[in-house]
Scaffold this motif. Structure first.
Motif, short mmCIF file in Angstrom:
data_model
loop_
_atom_site.label_atom_id
_atom_site.label_comp_id
_atom_site.label_asym_id
_atom_site.label_seq_id
_atom_site.Cartn_x
_atom_site.Cartn_y
_atom_site.Cartn_z
N ALA A 147 0.38 -1.02 0.20
CA ALA A 147 0.04 0.02 -0.57
C ALA A 147 1.08 1.08 -0.36
N ILE A 148 0.74 1.82 -0.96
CA ILE A 148 1.26 3.13 -0.93
C ILE A 148 0.63 4.12 -0.55
N ASN A 149 1.46 5.34 0.78
CA ASN A 149 0.22 6.37 0.93
C ASN A 149 1.61 7.29 1.15
N CYS A 150 0.53 8.64 2.13
CA CYS A 150 1.35 9.82 2.84
C CYS A 150 0.98 9.99 3.74
N VAL A 196 1.19 16.19 -2.43
CA VAL A 196 1.88 15.50 -3.47
C VAL A 196 1.00 15.32 -4.76
N PRO A 197 1.87 15.34 -4.82
CA PRO A 197 1.26 15.53 -7.22
C PRO A 197 1.40 13.48 -6.72
N ALA A 198 -0.38 13.54 -7.89
CA ALA A 198 -0.53 12.13 -8.57
C ALA A 198 0.13 11.03 -9.11
N TRP A 199 1.47 12.10 -8.95
CA TRP A 199 2.28 11.29 -10.84
C TRP A 199 2.89 10.85 -9.04
N ALA A 200 3.57 10.92 -8.16
CA ALA A 200 4.29 10.74 -7.34
C ALA A 200 4.36 9.48 -7.41
N SER A 201 2.83 9.04 -6.57
CA SER A 201 2.58 7.68 -6.13
C SER A 201 2.67 6.95 -7.23
N ILE A 202 1.87 7.13 -8.24
CA ILE A 202 2.50 6.61 -9.79
C ILE A 202 4.00 5.73 -10.10
N LEU A 203 4.49 6.74 -10.24
CA LEU A 203 6.51 6.52 -9.99
C LEU A 203 6.79 5.79 -9.24
N VAL A 204 5.92 6.06 -7.26
CA VAL A 204 6.55 4.51 -7.45
C VAL A 204 5.90 3.51 -7.57
N ALA A 205 5.01 2.97 -7.10
CA ALA A 205 4.00 2.25 -8.04
C ALA A 205 4.99 1.14 -9.24
N ILE A 206 5.44 2.50 -9.75
CA ILE A 206 6.89 1.84 -11.24
C ILE A 206 7.80 1.27 -10.79
N GLN A 207 8.35 2.05 -9.83
CA GLN A 207 9.26 1.17 -8.78
C GLN A 207 9.41 -0.49 -8.61
N LEU A 208 7.64 -0.45 -8.21
CA LEU A 208 7.51 -1.50 -7.42
C LEU A 208 7.39 -2.81 -8.25
N ALA A 209 6.70 -2.15 -9.54
CA ALA A 209 6.30 -3.65 -10.33
C ALA A 209 7.34 -4.64 -9.85
N PRO A 210 7.93 -4.31 -10.46
CA PRO A 210 8.69 -6.35 -10.97
C PRO A 210 8.76 -6.44 -9.22
#
Length: 170
Positions: free
Chosen positions: A65-68, A74-88
């Motif tokens: 779970a990603i949160n702040c 926090v801009p929306a892209w920040a959570s998306i960028l974290v998710a992209i890093q986590l995806a693999p």
């Protein structure tokens, strides 16, 4: 002395225990505020650099779970960028709390259950659990059970609260 008879064990009452369906696996929560200046200010260059240097492999096969946790905007892209890093690495990634994560897991698995085994039976949705079963899972379970159940109760057999009783068909 009279023999004690367990009437609950001998009844036709079916227990639906959401804990039986609790997905196995480690849950983790990533708080974006750890990468914000003083927990509140996102500086894009620094944020990206910290994500690049973070050990994402520690989340291998985990539900995340990603949160702040702060009131930062926090801009929306920040959570998306974290998710992209986590995806693999992660099994599942959501934006929200650990409770939201568990709810999401139940929302995926409850529709796949064969509820026809509960046809015309009185059902008790077990209320106590040792695992963190979110309220959304209980509501969803009742939704799926209702078309099949003769009746639905909530709680424990010794102190169940009646919730639903099917109309008798003429």
């Amino acid at each position: 002395m009279e023999e004690i008879i367990n009437k609950v064990a001998n009844s036709v009452l079916e227990v639906f225990d959401l804990e039986d369906y609790y997905p196995k696996g480690i849950r983790a929560q990533i708080d974006i505020s750890q990468w914000l200046l003083e927990g509140f200010l996102l500086k894009e260059k620094d944020f990206r650099e910290q994500l690049k240097n973070h050990d994402w492999s520690q989340y291998q096969d985990q539900y995340v779970a990603i949160n702040c946790s702060t009131d930062a905007i926090v801009p929306a892209w920040a959570s998306i960028l974290v998710a992209i890093q986590l995806a693999p690495f992660a099994k599942k990634i959501i934006n929200g709390t650990l409770e939201d994560l568990d709810a999401s897991l139940y929302e995926e698995l409850l529709p796949k259950i064969d509820y026809s085994v509960y046809k015309n039976k009185p059902i008790i949705i077990k209320g106590c659990s040792r695992k963190p079963v979110p309220m959304r899972a209980y509501v969803l379970a009742a939704h799926y059970l209702q078309p099949f159940a003769r009746s639905i109760m909530y709680g424990e057999a010794c102190s169940a609260v009646p919730l639903y009783k099917a109309h008798k068909k003429e």
